[in-house]
Design a protein around this motif. Structure first.
Motif, short mmCIF file in Angstrom:
data_model
loop_
_atom_site.label_atom_id
_atom_site.label_comp_id
_atom_site.label_asym_id
_atom_site.label_seq_id
_atom_site.Cartn_x
_atom_site.Cartn_y
_atom_site.Cartn_z
N ASP A 49 38.72 26.98 50.12
CA ASP A 49 38.12 27.67 50.28
C ASP A 49 36.89 27.31 49.51
OD1 ASP A 49 37.30 30.68 51.14
OD2 ASP A 49 38.17 31.21 49.49
N ASP A 77 32.85 37.04 48.93
CA ASP A 77 33.77 35.84 48.17
C ASP A 77 33.34 35.11 47.32
OD1 ASP A 77 33.51 33.82 51.02
OD2 ASP A 77 32.50 34.80 50.37
N ALA A 110 40.22 39.34 49.37
CA ALA A 110 39.31 38.39 49.68
C ALA A 110 39.11 37.50 48.28
CB ALA A 110 38.06 37.69 50.16
#
Length: 324
Positions: A308, A93, A276
């Motif tokens: 995020d 990620d 992701a």
């Protein structure tokens, strides 16, 4: 593009994309919107059911949105994205993405939001495309009020046609169901149509009659013309999913009433995909979403993306602190 790497690149500059851009720009994220300039609702004259913006022309609504996003530092460029790919990195990620535009130029992003919408695939009847969004319609909540009390036709190409005819009967007492290539209604459906005063016309439709740049009637294969001022169709809603497919995401079929009405990319409630770092919002994920819903979905996805990124920024800061 003012820089080569952004916190978020948004592919698609419709209501969902611009809403996401506004939210992220207000959150002090660097954000780039890449827009191919092909809004689904371009043929329509006005946007409806958008609280506070009722009857705003689609182009005007987008111009307002661009100005709002740009006012907080968001960048918007015209261009068509050919593909996207994950950049190599230590963590899946944290590695980010490379977005490739047609022509070969590239830009990098920590996260992606894809809001490319869908394509309305019309039945193969001559003249439909030329009147699409004007008198050839599909959504009563988008256009019903504008054709209220006029003679309305419903073109049957599948099992949802009776449902459409009964729905549009809410806006006019002069509704005709053209059997065309659709299945014959059941006895129960014939009873429902008769009870609501909906006429049924057998035979295939060969085209439209237009007078003074307005729909005047529906022409049958045998030559008969049935006067109508609006014609309702069932378009197939196909997600513009090429960018998402380049990342390994696969569109799935959506059914309604036993009929496949189109394809979409699955996401969770806030727009996160199975890849992701990649979110999607608007009609590419929800085929029946209206403009106000697409804008709301863009906001929700943007908030999730910012959260995020905050988590990643925090992890990075903690690791740096531990290293001294």
């Amino acid at each position: 593009m003012k820089q080569q790497r952004y916190d978020v690149v948004i592919v698609g500059g419709g209501a969902a994309g611009l809403s996401g851009a506004l939210t992220l720009a207000r959150a002090r994220r660097s954000v780039l919107v890449i827009d191919a300039g092909e809004p689904r609702n371009a043929p329509a004259s006005h946007v409806h059911n958008y609280l506070g913006r009722e009857s705003t022309p689609p182009g005007e609504l987008l111009a307002i949105g661009r100005g709002e996003a740009a006012g907080y530092g968001g960048e918007i460029v015209e261009g068509r994205v050919a593909s996207a790919e994950r950049l190599p990195g230590e963590g899946e990620d944290e590695s980010g993405f490379r977005v490739v535009l047609e022509g070969g130029s590239t830009v990098e992003a920590r996260r992606l939001l894809v809001t490319t919408g869908l394509v309305d695939e019309l039945p193969p009847v001559p003249g439909l495309a030329e009147r699409w969004g004007r008198e050839v319609l599909h959504c009563p909540y988008c256009h019903g009020r504008e054709v209220a009390d006029r003679p309305i036709g419903v073109l049957s190409t599948g099992p949802l046609a009776v449902h459409q005819a009964l729905m549009w009967r809410q806006w006019s007492d002069d509704v005709t169901l053209f059997r065309h290539t659709g299945p014959e209604p059941t006895d129960e459906e014939y009873e429902q149509l008769a009870a609501r005063g909906v006429a049924v016309v057998d035979g295939e439709v060969s085209g439209l009659e237009v007078a003074d740049d307005r729909l005047a009637g529906v022409r049958l294969a045998g030559g008969r013309v049935v006067p109508r001022e609006a014609l309702v169709i069932q378009a197939r809603f196909t997600a513009r999913s090429a960018v998402l497919e380049s990342l390994g995401l696969v569109p799935v079929a959506q059914e309604m009433g036993g009929e496949v009405i189109g394809t979409y990319i699955p996401t969770d409630p806030v727009g996160a995909t199975e890849v992701a770092g990649v979110w999607a919002a608007g009609n590419v994920t929800r085929l029946t979403e209206q403009v106000i819903g697409a804008a709301a979905a863009g906001l929700m996805a943007a908030a999730a993306i910012n959260g995020d990124l905050i988590a990643e920024d925090t992890r990075t800061a903690v690791e740096a602190r531990r290293r001294g």
